[in-house]
Enzyme design. Structure first.
Site, PDB file in Angstrom:
ATOM      1  CE1 TYR A 148     -36.512  24.463 -14.571  1.00 14.59           C
ATOM      2  CE2 TYR A 148     -36.818  22.157 -15.192  1.00 14.59           C
ATOM      3  CZ  TYR A 148     -36.013  23.284 -15.123  1.00 14.59           C
ATOM      4  OH  TYR A 148     -34.727  23.235 -15.598  1.00 14.59           O
ATOM      5  CG  PHE A 194     -27.674   8.844  -4.853  1.00 18.74           C
ATOM      6  CD1 PHE A 194     -28.827   9.022  -4.099  1.00 18.74           C
ATOM      7  CD2 PHE A 194     -27.776   8.112  -6.052  1.00 18.74           C
ATOM      8  CE1 PHE A 194     -30.054   8.508  -4.515  1.00 18.74           C
ATOM      9  CE2 PHE A 194     -28.987   7.588  -6.476  1.00 18.74           C
ATOM     10  CZ  PHE A 194     -30.131   7.792  -5.713  1.00 18.74           C
TER      11      PHE A 194
HETATM   12  P1  NAD Z   1     -29.023  27.298 -10.600  1.00 22.14           P
HETATM   13  O1  NAD Z   1     -30.177  27.437  -9.672  1.00 22.14           O
HETATM   14  O2  NAD Z   1     -27.704  26.946 -10.006  1.00 22.14           O
HETATM   15  O3  NAD Z   1     -28.849  28.616 -11.460  1.00 22.14           O
HETATM   16  C1  NAD Z   1     -29.926  29.438 -11.839  1.00 22.14           C
HETATM   17  C2  NAD Z   1     -29.530  30.882 -11.570  1.00 22.14           C
HETATM   18  O4  NAD Z   1     -30.592  31.740 -11.980  1.00 22.14           O
HETATM   19  C3  NAD Z   1     -29.282  31.173 -10.097  1.00 22.14           C
HETATM   20  O5  NAD Z   1     -28.040  31.806  -9.936  1.00 22.14           O
HETATM   21  C4  NAD Z   1     -30.437  32.094  -9.698  1.00 22.14           C
HETATM   22  O6  NAD Z   1     -30.096  32.981  -8.656  1.00 22.14           O
HETATM   23  C5  NAD Z   1     -30.749  32.773 -11.015  1.00 22.14           C
HETATM   24  N1  NAD Z   1     -32.101  33.321 -11.118  1.00 22.14           N
HETATM   25  C6  NAD Z   1     -33.276  32.667 -10.931  1.00 22.14           C
HETATM   26  N2  NAD Z   1     -34.320  33.512 -11.113  1.00 22.14           N
HETATM   27  C7  NAD Z   1     -33.787  34.713 -11.451  1.00 22.14           C
HETATM   28  C8  NAD Z   1     -34.340  35.982 -11.780  1.00 22.14           C
HETATM   29  N3  NAD Z   1     -35.672  36.187 -11.796  1.00 22.14           N
HETATM   30  N4  NAD Z   1     -33.500  36.998 -12.087  1.00 22.14           N
HETATM   31  C9  NAD Z   1     -32.151  36.822 -12.082  1.00 22.14           C
HETATM   32  N5  NAD Z   1     -31.571  35.642 -11.776  1.00 22.14           N
HETATM   33  C10 NAD Z   1     -32.380  34.594 -11.468  1.00 22.14           C
HETATM   34  O7  NAD Z   1     -29.446  26.220 -11.694  1.00 22.14           O
HETATM   35  P2  NAD Z   1     -28.583  25.548 -12.865  1.00 22.14           P
HETATM   36  O8  NAD Z   1     -28.586  24.096 -12.604  1.00 22.14           O
HETATM   37  O9  NAD Z   1     -27.315  26.244 -13.049  1.00 22.14           O
HETATM   38  O10 NAD Z   1     -29.523  25.819 -14.123  1.00 22.14           O
HETATM   39  C11 NAD Z   1     -29.278  26.894 -15.023  1.00 22.14           C
HETATM   40  C12 NAD Z   1     -30.239  26.827 -16.191  1.00 22.14           C
HETATM   41  O11 NAD Z   1     -30.080  25.593 -16.892  1.00 22.14           O
HETATM   42  C13 NAD Z   1     -31.700  26.909 -15.768  1.00 22.14           C
HETATM   43  O12 NAD Z   1     -32.407  27.710 -16.697  1.00 22.14           O
HETATM   44  C14 NAD Z   1     -32.178  25.479 -15.855  1.00 22.14           C
HETATM   45  O13 NAD Z   1     -33.528  25.390 -16.140  1.00 22.14           O
HETATM   46  C15 NAD Z   1     -31.325  24.919 -16.982  1.00 22.14           C
HETATM   47  N6  NAD Z   1     -31.132  23.459 -16.852  1.00 22.14           N
HETATM   48  C16 NAD Z   1     -30.260  22.935 -15.926  1.00 22.14           C
HETATM   49  C17 NAD Z   1     -30.106  21.555 -15.836  1.00 22.14           C
HETATM   50  C18 NAD Z   1     -29.123  20.927 -14.884  1.00 22.14           C
HETATM   51  O14 NAD Z   1     -28.921  19.702 -14.937  1.00 22.14           O
HETATM   52  N7  NAD Z   1     -28.466  21.657 -14.008  1.00 22.14           N
HETATM   53  C19 NAD Z   1     -30.857  20.701 -16.674  1.00 22.14           C
HETATM   54  C20 NAD Z   1     -31.747  21.293 -17.564  1.00 22.14           C
HETATM   55  C21 NAD Z   1     -31.861  22.658 -17.670  1.00 22.14           C
END
Ligand code: NAD
Length: 315
Positions: A148, A194
């Site tokens: 990641y 949690f």
């Molecule tokens: P999530 O898993 O809920 O959402 C990610 C989405 O991407 C999903 O709907 C998944 O189906 C889609 N996806 C993954 N691979 C794909 C592909 N090859 N083609 C098309 N769609 C694809 O996660 P999230 O928490 O909503 O995170 C969203 C973004 O924010 C990510 O890039 C993540 O790295 C970043 N992020 C999130 C957090 C957090 O706290 N949630 C923190 C840091 C970074």
């Protein structure tokens, strides 16, 4: 006047779906691209039938074609919770590398502004605290979390290369732990784990001795920060997160209290390469975006609790 169009990859995920809502509220048309690998159709179901919203099921590591004009491309597709990316290591590396390349290609073709959802995980297990954007991080490339962290570091490098070489307008947001409605209860992160344990009256499992810290940002605050960054002209990475830091042990106690639960805390082995501290320095976001979080952790937790209760069918 014709509406501006935004493409959101990963738009059926937790953050992506809130972003789609926000962009539509800002009067944009949204095209959501998602292969639903970790996302859920329920997150965007309320937008079906809205003429400003279109969903296309596709894997962004393959060729992407969008027929209309596009003004903004926001790349959020990626498994994001440790449980997901440890289960999907190759897909995680592919979407961060090949996927980012394809999505940058779409932005270049459309002469659109590109925004990358990066992460505080680019700082790894940080040797500098709190983390500022000019810190290069302490990441183990060959550890299990490397899939990641390194995918996101590559994605940042690729984004900057498209900016420098092709003159593409790019933005990079480094997102710190975010929580709120539409989080999956079983995504393995501390906060939903949690809360669901406390609501069900089960033991609350804290890794290690619980002294490791996290800083949790409420989703509405994060989305507002990302929107401000999108419409700014800032190219270098910007941290968006809530600097209110808490140890996981204190946090477990806080969740038990807010849920009015009788759960007990138990300790489990610390996962490999688990960061010991995590706190954003948001000086830059304050300066250039005039942004800072408004929702305190206790307030945000209370707002999120009802959603978790509905998911668990608890009154
Ligand atoms: P999530 O898993 O809920 O959402 C990610 C989405 O991407 C999903 O709907 C998944 O189906 C889609 N996806 C993954 N691979 C794909 C592909 N090859 N083609 C098309 N769609 C694809 O996660 P999230 O928490 O909503 O995170 C969203 C973004 O924010 C990510 O890039 C993540 O790295 C970043 N992020 C999130 C957090 C957090 O706290 N949630 C923190 C840091 C970074």
């Amino acid at each position: 006047m014709q509406k501006k169009v935004a493409v959101v990859t990963g738009g059926a995920g937790f953050l992506g779906s809130h972003l789609c809502d926000h962009l539509i509220k800002e009067n944009l048309k949204v095209i959501c691209l998602d292969n639903l690998i970790t996302g859920r159709i329920e997150n965007i179901e309320h937008l079906f039938g809205n003429e400003s919203f279109q969903f296309i099921k596709l894997d962004v590591t393959n060729f992407i074609h969008v027929p209309s004009h596009v003004d903004y491309v926001l790349h959020f597709a990626s498994p994001a919770s440790p449980i997901d990316y440890l289960k999907l290591p190759i897909q995680t590396l592919k979407v961060g590398s090949l996927g980012t390349h394809k999505v940058l290609g779409l932005a270049k073709e459309k002469k659109a502004v590109f925004l990358l959802a990066s992460t505080s995980e680019v700082y790894g297990d940080p040797l500098i605290h709190p983390q500022k954007e000019d810190y290069w991080g302490n990441v183990n490339p060959v550890g299990p979390r490397g899939v990641y962290d390194e995918a996101k570091r590559f994605a940042e490098a690729m984004t900057m290369a498209y900016h420098r070489y092709h003159g593409l307008q790019t933005r990079i947001v480094r997102i710190f732990n975010t929580y709120g409605q539409r989080m999956r209860l079983d995504d393995g992160r501390a906060l939903p784990t949690f809360i669901s344990q406390a609501l069900k009256g089960e033991n609350v499992t804290v890794f290690g001795d619980g002294s490791q810290t996290r800083s949790f940002c409420f989703v509405d605050d994060l989305i507002e920060g990302i929107y401000r960054l999108l419409v700014s002209d800032h190219v270098e990475p910007v941290n968006i997160g809530n600097p209110e830091e808490i140890s996981l042990l204190q946090f477990a106690n806080e969740v038990i209290e807010i849920c009015n639960s009788k759960s007990k805390i138990i300790f489990q082995e610390l996962p490999e390469d688990d960061p010991k501290v995590r706190q954003p320095d948001i000086t830059l976001a304050k300066e250039i975006l005039n942004w800072e979080p408004r929702v305190s952790r206790r307030e945000g937790l209370k707002l999120t609790l009802q959603y978790f209760k509905n998911e668990l069918k608890i009154n």
